[in-house]
Structure formats: structure tokens, C-alpha cells
Design an enzyme around this catalytic site. Structure first.
Site, PDB file in Angstrom:
ATOM      1  N   GLY A  12       5.493 -19.546  -3.814  1.00 25.46           N
ATOM      2  CA  GLY A  12       4.379 -19.927  -2.960  1.00 25.46           C
ATOM      3  C   GLY A  12       3.508 -18.782  -2.496  1.00 25.46           C
ATOM      4  O   GLY A  12       2.893 -18.864  -1.423  1.00 25.46           O
ATOM      5  N   LYS A  15       1.026 -16.783  -7.090  1.00 25.34           N
ATOM      6  CA  LYS A  15       1.277 -16.340  -8.460  1.00 25.34           C
ATOM      7  C   LYS A  15       0.557 -17.206  -9.480  1.00 25.34           C
ATOM      8  O   LYS A  15      -0.010 -16.693 -10.448  1.00 25.34           O
ATOM      9  CB  LYS A  15       2.783 -16.358  -8.704  1.00 25.34           C
ATOM     10  CG  LYS A  15       3.233 -15.923 -10.084  1.00 25.34           C
ATOM     11  CD  LYS A  15       4.753 -15.817 -10.151  1.00 25.34           C
ATOM     12  CE  LYS A  15       5.444 -17.154 -10.274  1.00 25.34           C
ATOM     13  NZ  LYS A  15       5.652 -17.898  -9.032  1.00 25.34           N
ATOM     14  N   VAL A  17      -2.186 -19.028  -9.036  1.00 26.51           N
ATOM     15  CA  VAL A  17      -3.632 -18.778  -8.956  1.00 26.51           C
ATOM     16  C   VAL A  17      -3.978 -17.496  -9.699  1.00 26.51           C
ATOM     17  O   VAL A  17      -4.963 -17.440 -10.452  1.00 26.51           O
ATOM     18  CB  VAL A  17      -4.089 -18.708  -7.486  1.00 26.51           C
ATOM     19  CG1 VAL A  17      -5.560 -18.297  -7.403  1.00 26.51           C
ATOM     20  CG2 VAL A  17      -3.883 -20.059  -6.805  1.00 26.51           C
ATOM     21  N   LYS A  32       4.041 -22.132 -18.892  1.00 29.00           N
ATOM     22  CA  LYS A  32       5.118 -22.031 -17.904  1.00 29.00           C
ATOM     23  C   LYS A  32       6.345 -22.689 -18.527  1.00 29.00           C
ATOM     24  O   LYS A  32       6.388 -23.915 -18.667  1.00 29.00           O
ATOM     25  CB  LYS A  32       4.746 -22.710 -16.594  1.00 29.00           C
ATOM     26  CG  LYS A  32       5.866 -22.596 -15.563  1.00 29.00           C
ATOM     27  CD  LYS A  32       5.374 -22.735 -14.146  1.00 29.00           C
ATOM     28  CE  LYS A  32       6.504 -22.417 -13.175  1.00 29.00           C
ATOM     29  NZ  LYS A  32       6.040 -22.349 -11.787  1.00 29.00           N
ATOM     30  N   ALA A  98       9.137 -18.775 -12.671  1.00 30.11           N
ATOM     31  CA  ALA A  98       9.252 -19.663 -11.509  1.00 30.11           C
ATOM     32  C   ALA A  98       9.747 -18.861 -10.321  1.00 30.11           C
ATOM     33  O   ALA A  98      10.758 -18.156 -10.421  1.00 30.11           O
ATOM     34  CB  ALA A  98      10.212 -20.806 -11.816  1.00 30.11           C
ATOM     35  N   PRO A 180      -7.992 -12.441  -2.517  1.00 25.67           N
ATOM     36  CA  PRO A 180      -7.919 -13.052  -1.188  1.00 25.67           C
ATOM     37  C   PRO A 180      -7.494 -14.517  -1.329  1.00 25.67           C
ATOM     38  O   PRO A 180      -7.509 -15.082  -2.429  1.00 25.67           O
ATOM     39  CB  PRO A 180      -9.364 -12.954  -0.696  1.00 25.67           C
ATOM     40  CG  PRO A 180     -10.178 -13.038  -1.951  1.00 25.67           C
ATOM     41  CD  PRO A 180      -9.377 -12.316  -3.005  1.00 25.67           C
TER      42      PRO A 180
END
Length: 206
Positions: A12, A15, A17, A32, A98, A180
Site C-alpha cells: 500500500g 508501488k 502507481v 504481476k 506483491a 507525490p
């Protein structure tokens, strides 16, 4: 085929993004291998939306939002590392792990072990919040101890120059830039922010 692995210091932290931004910047394909949790939009679906690039189906799609080994056990299966061999693609492949570096795939195999087996360069994504020096340093040590080639660290969050510089200096790693938190998070806002990332260093590692 050239490939690069994106992993993180925790779950969370942004990563996925970052992986989406890199997939777009490299004109790459995204994969993934293991998805744990299917109730919300998957990471693959998010990357497809944000990058506009091809994405590959996961080797394992597991219902429970938990560590992959627990998600697999809940369905009565064991993740076979032989099924996690890279698929063939045209052009670069961005592979996202993951959670963090030491997330278990099975009771005997950490994600770090797969990174070492793949022998691909690794980008570590870290948040800039309190605690990141410890998490980032330990993650880098774990990767290096396994023989992984670490390209550098990419940060996500508000700027924390002293913290970022401490990590770079004490861990002898490369600062790849900082994303950001984006609101709204769209392909356009991500592409604009990702222009600040050191993609030249990442490309050179492929």
C-alpha cells in the site's frame, strides 16, 4: 527480452502507481505474477488504466487479500515457482511483486528468492513517511544478500529531503526520484509527475 522488477518496502505504498508510470515511460508490457485479493480493482487493471500499455494475465489470481502463501493455502493450492517464469513479450517487461521484499510465496520461498532467480534489475519503491529509513535499509540488505542487482530507490509521498538523503548515503544506493500522492490520479497526472523520475538510469539497467 529485457525486464525490470518493481518491489516495495511494504504494501500500500504506491508501488503499483510507480509500476504504471514506468510501464508507460518505457513503452513496456506489465505483469504481476500473483494477485492476492479480487474484490476491488486488481493491480493489473489499475496499471492498464493508468499506463495505456499491454498487460498480461496473472499466473495466480487468489481471492483472499493476504500474503500470497496464505491466499493460496485458503484455496488449497501451493504456488509453483516454475509457473512464474517470465512470459515472452515484445519489448521491455515490468514485473511487480506483491507487498514487500520478504513476502512469502510459499512456506519455503520469499519473493526475494524469485527476484534472485529471475536475475533482473530491481527498483525498490519506498514511502517517505516515518519509519522508511528502517524499512528501506532492511529491504536493500535483503535484496543484496540474495544477490539481486538493485538499480536504486524511488520514493512516494511528500518530500523529505533529509530522510531521502540519509537512505541514499547510508545505504549506498541511487535516488531515482519521487512521486507525490496524486489527486486526481489519472494517466495525465501520472505521466506529468513521472517526468521527474530518473528513467535514464532504469533504462540503462535493462
Amino acid at each position: 527480452m529485457s525486464a525490470i522488477v518493481i518491489t516495495g518496502t511494504d504494501t500500500g505504498i504506491g508501488k503499483t502507481v510507480f509500476a504504471a508510470g514506468l510501464t508507460a515511460a518505457l513503452h513496456a508490457t506489465y505483469w504481476k505474477p500473483v494477485q492476492s485479493g479480487l474484490e476491488e480493482a486488481t493491480d493489473t487493471e489499475q496499471v492498464a488504466r493508468l499506463s495505456g500499455r499491454p498487460v498480461l494475465s496473472e499466473a495466480y489470481r487468489l481471492q483472499l487479500p493476504a500474503s500470497p502463501h496464505l491466499s493460496a493455502e485458503a484455496e488449497g493450492v501451493e504456488i509453483d515457482p516454475n509457473r512464474l517464469a517470465w512470459p515472452a513479450t515484445d519489448g521491455p517487461l515490468v514485473v511487480e511483486g506483491a507487498g514487500g521484499v520478504m513476502v512469502p510465496l510459499t512456506r519455503k520461498l520469499f519473493y526475494r528468492d524469485m527476484f534472485a532467480r529471475w536475475q533482473a534489475p530491481v527498483v525498490l519503491v519506498a514511502r517517505t513517511q516515518l519509519g522508511t529509513i528502517n524499512h528501506t535499509a532492511m529491504s536493500l540488505m535483503a535484496l543484496r544478500d540474495a544477490g539481486c542487482s538493485v538499480v536504486g530507490v524511488a520514493f512516494v509521498g511528500a518530500p523529505e529531503p533529509d530522510v531521502e538523503d540519509t537512505i541514499v548515503q547510508m545505504c549506498a544506493t541511487k535516488h531515482l526520484g519521487r512521486l507525490p500522492h496524486l489527486s486526481p490520479l489519472t494517466p495525465k497526472t501520472l505521466a506529468t509527475a513521472f517526468a521527474q523520475i530518473d528513467t535514464d538510469t532504469i533504462k540503462a539497467a535493462l
